[in-house]
Design an enzyme around this catalytic site. Sequence first.
Site, PDB file in Angstrom:
ATOM      1  N   ASN A 148       0.664  -1.352   0.303  1.00  0.00           N
ATOM      2  CA  ASN A 148      -0.244  -0.117   0.003  1.00  0.00           C
ATOM      3  C   ASN A 148       0.635   1.247   0.345  1.00  0.00           C
ATOM      4  OD1 ASN A 148      -2.284   1.806   0.494  1.00  0.00           O
ATOM      5  ND2 ASN A 148      -2.326   0.998   2.430  1.00  0.00           N
ATOM      6  N   HIS A 181      -9.701   0.042   4.852  1.00  0.00           N
ATOM      7  CA  HIS A 181      -8.658   0.682   5.321  1.00  0.00           C
ATOM      8  C   HIS A 181      -8.330   1.846   6.954  1.00  0.00           C
ATOM      9  CE1 HIS A 181      -4.612   2.343   6.335  1.00  0.00           C
ATOM     10  NE2 HIS A 181      -3.808   1.114   6.345  1.00  0.00           N
ATOM     11  N   LYS A 206      -0.116   3.967  -0.198  1.00  0.00           N
ATOM     12  CA  LYS A 206      -0.041   5.474   0.140  1.00  0.00           C
ATOM     13  C   LYS A 206      -0.261   7.142  -0.651  1.00  0.00           C
ATOM     14  CE  LYS A 206       0.291   3.228   4.546  1.00  0.00           C
ATOM     15  NZ  LYS A 206      -0.143   3.888   6.260  1.00  0.00           N
ATOM     16  N   GLU A 241      -6.673   3.966   8.319  1.00  0.00           N
ATOM     17  CA  GLU A 241      -6.804   5.716   7.518  1.00  0.00           C
ATOM     18  C   GLU A 241      -8.356   5.917   7.560  1.00  0.00           C
ATOM     19  OE1 GLU A 241      -2.987   5.607   5.653  1.00  0.00           O
ATOM     20  OE2 GLU A 241      -2.218   5.007   7.411  1.00  0.00           O
TER      21      GLU A 241
END
Length: 255
Positions: free
Chosen positions: A13, A97, A15, A99
């Site tokens: 990931n 996720h 991000k 986040e």
Amino acid sequence: MSAATRKPLIAGNWKMHNTIDESAALAKALAGGASADAQTLVAPSFTALNAVARAVKGTGILVAAQDCCWEDKGAFTGAVSPAQIKDAGATHVIIGHSERRAIFGDTDGIVNRKIAAALRHGLVPVFCVGETLEERESGKTEKVLETQLEGGLKGFSAAQLSELVIAYEPVWAIGTGKTATPQQAQDAHLFIRGKVSALLGADFAKKVRILYGGSVKPENIDELMDRPDLDGALVGGASLKADGFLRIMNFRRKP
Ligand code: PEP
């Protein structure tokens, strides 16, 4: 189906990192080193999805978006639909996720709608669940996982979810350098598999892949992957450098 027959999946990931060119270069650097024993999935930013999909075409590396909208199209400024993600060349999408849950307010209900939207367009959801430190310390880990699993998977049949990937990501281990011990991860994975069995049946639970995420590094991947219910990893920080991620992709299980 046992750990031996569930093909491991190592996912990166990325991000909100990397330009389009940097993302494509990183993807190309990984392509030559993919292990035949595991699948590799990379999740660049939306802006780089198409470039990365082109860069890995024919290499076996899979591409995911990091999120999607629950709607197919319309007046949703700033959002990206599963159809657009598919059009960009991705086959998977990370949903739920921590986040997204903590910063952008994704509830279990929204996660459920996003999974439905992904499935409508033939994208494979990588569905993330995990408890905070406070929840773990107050003995609520299993309750939190149960609520997230029930909420996220509500209303789907095993057939609809046949390709589903689940990621167990304890929030306290994400980006903190603090990895769950292999036993903590195994306990949570076993619990998740049991809950999935109750929701979708034993056959489904035996074949669903459950990834561990939270400060996975080249130094700890082998011992994590030695646990029977860990079917791969979702890797953040350590997926941004080709050499480290290549080592994770080529983890070694004890014979
Ligand atoms: C993640 O973002 O899903 C993650 C697990 O991050 P990290 O590996 O950096 O803890």
